[in-house]
Design an enzyme around this catalytic site. Structure first.
Site, mmCIF file in Angstrom:
data_model
loop_
_atom_site.group_PDB
_atom_site.id
_atom_site.type_symbol
_atom_site.label_atom_id
_atom_site.label_comp_id
_atom_site.label_asym_id
_atom_site.label_seq_id
_atom_site.Cartn_x
_atom_site.Cartn_y
_atom_site.Cartn_z
ATOM 1 N N LYS A 187 0.853 -1.189 0.000
ATOM 2 C CA LYS A 187 0.000 0.000 0.000
ATOM 3 C C LYS A 187 0.891 1.242 0.000
ATOM 4 O O LYS A 187 1.462 1.609 1.014
ATOM 5 C CB LYS A 187 -0.917 0.036 1.229
ATOM 6 C CG LYS A 187 -1.995 1.101 1.039
ATOM 7 C CD LYS A 187 -2.477 1.764 2.312
ATOM 8 C CE LYS A 187 -1.587 2.816 2.860
ATOM 9 N NZ LYS A 187 -1.465 4.058 2.068
ATOM 10 N N GLU A 262 10.629 1.384 10.097
ATOM 11 C CA GLU A 262 11.613 2.442 9.846
ATOM 12 C C GLU A 262 10.898 3.761 10.097
ATOM 13 O O GLU A 262 10.052 4.160 9.312
ATOM 14 C CB GLU A 262 12.121 2.312 8.405
ATOM 15 C CG GLU A 262 13.508 2.846 8.234
ATOM 16 C CD GLU A 262 13.515 4.340 8.012
ATOM 17 O OE1 GLU A 262 13.219 5.080 8.986
ATOM 18 O OE2 GLU A 262 13.796 4.751 6.887
ATOM 19 N N CYS A 296 14.151 10.606 6.118
ATOM 20 C CA CYS A 296 14.078 10.083 7.491
ATOM 21 C C CYS A 296 15.355 10.332 8.272
ATOM 22 O O CYS A 296 15.314 10.601 9.465
ATOM 23 C CB CYS A 296 13.733 8.610 7.466
ATOM 24 S SG CYS A 296 14.754 7.665 6.333
ATOM 25 N N GLU A 397 10.594 15.292 14.978
ATOM 26 C CA GLU A 397 10.869 15.243 13.543
ATOM 27 C C GLU A 397 9.964 16.248 12.831
ATOM 28 O O GLU A 397 8.747 16.191 12.969
ATOM 29 C CB GLU A 397 10.601 13.829 13.013
ATOM 30 C CG GLU A 397 10.963 13.672 11.559
ATOM 31 C CD GLU A 397 10.819 12.231 11.053
ATOM 32 O OE1 GLU A 397 9.758 11.614 11.272
ATOM 33 O OE2 GLU A 397 11.766 11.728 10.433
HETATM 34 P P1 NAI Z 1 2.279 8.242 8.178
HETATM 35 O O1 NAI Z 1 3.231 7.419 8.967
HETATM 36 O O2 NAI Z 1 0.917 8.379 8.739
HETATM 37 O O3 NAI Z 1 2.154 7.626 6.703
HETATM 38 C C1 NAI Z 1 3.017 6.650 6.175
HETATM 39 C C2 NAI Z 1 2.209 5.532 5.561
HETATM 40 O O4 NAI Z 1 1.417 4.909 6.582
HETATM 41 C C3 NAI Z 1 1.215 5.968 4.481
HETATM 42 O O5 NAI Z 1 1.177 4.988 3.469
HETATM 43 C C4 NAI Z 1 -0.101 6.009 5.230
HETATM 44 O O6 NAI Z 1 -1.213 5.815 4.408
HETATM 45 C C5 NAI Z 1 0.061 4.834 6.168
HETATM 46 N N1 NAI Z 1 -0.802 4.879 7.358
HETATM 47 C C6 NAI Z 1 -1.289 5.959 8.011
HETATM 48 N N2 NAI Z 1 -2.049 5.585 9.057
HETATM 49 C C7 NAI Z 1 -2.047 4.240 9.080
HETATM 50 C C8 NAI Z 1 -2.642 3.265 9.920
HETATM 51 N N3 NAI Z 1 -3.410 3.601 10.957
HETATM 52 N N4 NAI Z 1 -2.408 1.970 9.667
HETATM 53 C C9 NAI Z 1 -1.635 1.604 8.641
HETATM 54 N N5 NAI Z 1 -1.058 2.476 7.798
HETATM 55 C C10 NAI Z 1 -1.251 3.779 8.005
HETATM 56 O O7 NAI Z 1 2.947 9.652 7.938
HETATM 57 P P2 NAI Z 1 2.309 11.020 7.338
HETATM 58 O O8 NAI Z 1 1.015 11.322 8.004
HETATM 59 O O9 NAI Z 1 2.311 10.903 5.864
HETATM 60 O O10 NAI Z 1 3.420 12.099 7.779
HETATM 61 C C11 NAI Z 1 3.407 12.690 9.053
HETATM 62 C C12 NAI Z 1 4.807 12.790 9.616
HETATM 63 O O11 NAI Z 1 5.391 11.505 9.748
HETATM 64 C C13 NAI Z 1 5.810 13.547 8.778
HETATM 65 O O12 NAI Z 1 5.723 14.904 8.985
HETATM 66 C C14 NAI Z 1 7.130 12.970 9.240
HETATM 67 O O13 NAI Z 1 7.549 13.617 10.421
HETATM 68 C C15 NAI Z 1 6.788 11.550 9.553
HETATM 69 N N6 NAI Z 1 7.164 10.658 8.445
HETATM 70 C C16 NAI Z 1 8.363 10.049 8.492
HETATM 71 C C17 NAI Z 1 8.775 9.268 7.440
HETATM 72 C C18 NAI Z 1 10.090 8.606 7.477
HETATM 73 O O14 NAI Z 1 10.564 8.095 6.477
HETATM 74 N N7 NAI Z 1 10.728 8.580 8.597
HETATM 75 C C19 NAI Z 1 7.963 9.083 6.246
HETATM 76 C C20 NAI Z 1 6.680 9.737 6.314
HETATM 77 C C21 NAI Z 1 6.323 10.504 7.370
#
Ligand code: NAI
Ligand code: MG
Length: 494
Positions: A187, A262, A296, A397
């Protein structure tokens, strides 16, 4: 600058559909969602919106392909051949795949195209590893007993990826699945689902049987949550925020899924006065601002030894101020927009908190003034001084082009401060003193420590988190072994 009128051939021909069992299908609900270009706000494509029932279907297909099909017993050489073909196809299509990511999440084409060689090499690494995975022959202290271990594919993998490097993340999830004989439901992030869908087509073209790799775009709270909780999934490989990572851990409890997480960081980048400052200053800016800070392992806490602090920070700020902000399709663009209006609001919220806490914004800190950029979600590279270890901006972050620069006096002090974070993904050290370098390499609590470099990756070298940056490793042999179960085989010989 060249802006293409027809944005991309992949986008022609109506809504992009889910890829399940080798077929393009609509969502069962019939729902679609829109994905936009964050540089312009323009609609790029409508995409079938996978929900819990589509995830259920995709998991069933992946389960059946794993349990009943010949796939998991394919010879290593066959899986290697598929991965090598996939690498060739990605090489053939890299321009097109790179442009898809540039359109979908804004990263400069130089960056997305520049990642191509690495991703192709990564696929070829997995291809090689497909033939190098092995168990062990053991010597138990029991007379007349033979024992060895077999490494067997763990089963159905559910992968959930973020938007900051869509193609990159998809390659990282698909590669080890193909190398080990697992099957996959991926996904991709709702902000940037397109390149994963195209990559799924290339996986089929490379000769992977239908049902081995399934791609189901959708939202986190629906499709993502359903995948994380599904009883037919053996392992979840997640990259994203810590908050969602915690939900994934909870969702895994039902059938005790294996997890690799991660989860980002707040990585220290530490510059000693004896370092090659001509190299360190631009590198510190790139460490913080590349991909508009949406990396990240971004080096967002910049610790600089006090005697060189003012001058060094001024150089980092000057380097940031020179970066060209713009539409990622322009070959001269250094920094694209943030992925969405929501992400920019998040970053602006952090800057408000920095101001309220009394920090100084010595450069950036605003939306760019050019009217041509007004429709996109752009932010200028921002350097904060007058910050301390307690402020929100130095603890959390941000995921935007923001670096907090802080002076330090001693190696003991900076080691302690660098480690005083719940995260532990990466850390940079700049010094000409090898003793200091080795000591910091030993004492910094992070999954990767780079000396006189930052954010270096290689397919053969593992990367991942300490502490709340997550667990499990990507890249390297550990990544592959994470997709394998260990079976101990015993036999009475005499
Ligand atoms: P997120 O962690 O919510 O999204 C990442 C993935 O998880 C997306 O595919 C999303 O659809 C999915 N997801 C969201 N809620 C879920 C759930 N309950 N169960 C399963 N999958 C779920 O991150 P978001 O909202 O896009 O970004 C918010 C913050 O997260 C960013 O500002 C950043 O600080 C951090 N982030 C860090 C990343 C990294 O590589 N370390 C990557 C993305 C976000
Ligand atoms: Mg998009």
């Amino acid at each position: 600058m060249t802006v293409h009128i027809l944005p991309h051939p992949f986008l022609a021909g109506g809504p992009k559909r889910l890829l399940i069992g080798g077929k393009h299908v609509d969502a069962i609900s019939g729902k679609t969602f829109e994905t936009c270009n964050p540089a312009t706000g323009e609609l790029l494509a409508t995409v079938a919106e996978g929900g819990a029932e589509d995830i259920d279907l995709a998991v069933k297909v992946a389960r059946e392909t794993f349990d009943e099909g010949p796939w998991r017993r394919t010879l290593p050489v066959e899986r290697q051949t598929i991965l090598l073909r996939l690498a060739d196809l990605v090489e053939r299509e890299i321009e097109s795949l790179a442009l898809l990511d540039t359109l979908d999440m804004g990263a400069p084409i130089r960056h997305t195209r520049g990642s191509g060689a690495f991703l192709i090499s990564l696929l070829r690494y997995y291809a090689g590893m497909a033939r190098g995975l092995h168990g062990e022959t053991l010597t138990p202290s029991i007379p007349g007993m033979f024992a060895c271990t077999l490494r067997e594919p763990v089963g159905v993998v559910g992968a959930i990826t973020p938007w900051n490097g869509p193609l990159w993340a998809a390659v990282l999830k698909i590669g080890p699945v193909l190398a080990t004989g697992c099957t996959l439901v991926l996904k991709p992030a709702e902000d940037s689902p397109l390149s994963a869908l195209r990559l799924g087509e290339l996986v089929l073209e490379a000769g992977a049987p239908p049902g081995v790799v399934n791609i189901v775009p959708g939202f986190g709270a629906t499709a993502g949550a359903a995948l994380a909780a599904h009883g037919g999934v053996d392992k979840v490989a997640f990259t994203g925020s810590g908050a969602t990572g915690r939900k994934i851990i909870e969702a895994s409890a039902g059938n005790l899924k294996r997890l690799s997480l991660e989860l980002g960081g707040k990585s220290p980048n530490i510059v000693f006065a004896d370092a090659d400052l001509k190299a360190a200053a631009p590198a510190a800016a790139v460490a913080a601002f590349a991909n508009s800070g949406q990396i990240c392992s971004a080096g967002t806490r910049l610790f600089v030894e006090r005697p060189i602090y003012e001058e060094f920070v001024a150089e980092v700020a000057a380097f940031g101020a020179k970066l060209k902000i713009g539409d990622g399709r322009d070959i001269e663009t250094d920094l694209g927009p943030l992925v969405s209006a929501k992400q920019r609001e998040r970053v602006e919220g952090y800057l408000d908190s920095a101001r309220a806490d009394g920090a100084n914004i010595i450069s950036g800190g605003s939306r760019p003034a050019q009217p041509a950029l007004a429709q996109g979600y752009f932010m200028t590279p921002t350097v904060l001084t007058g910050v301390n270890d307690q402020m929100r901006v130095t603890r959390e972050e941000i995921f935007g082009p923001v670096v907090s620069a802080m002076p330090f006096d001693t190696i003991e002090e900076v080691t302690k401060r660098a480690n005083a974070t719940p995260f532990g993904l990466g850390a940079g050290v700049w010094t000409r003193d090898n003793g200091k370098a080795l000591r910091m390499g030993r004492d910094l609590r992070a999954g990767s420590v780079w000396v006189n470099a930052y954010n270096v990756l290689d397919p053969a070298v593992p990367a991942g988190g300490y502490k709340e940056s997550g667990y499990g490793r990507e890249y390297g042999a550990d990544h592959l072994y994470d997709h394998l179960n260990v079976k101990s085989f015993w036999m009475k010989t005499d």
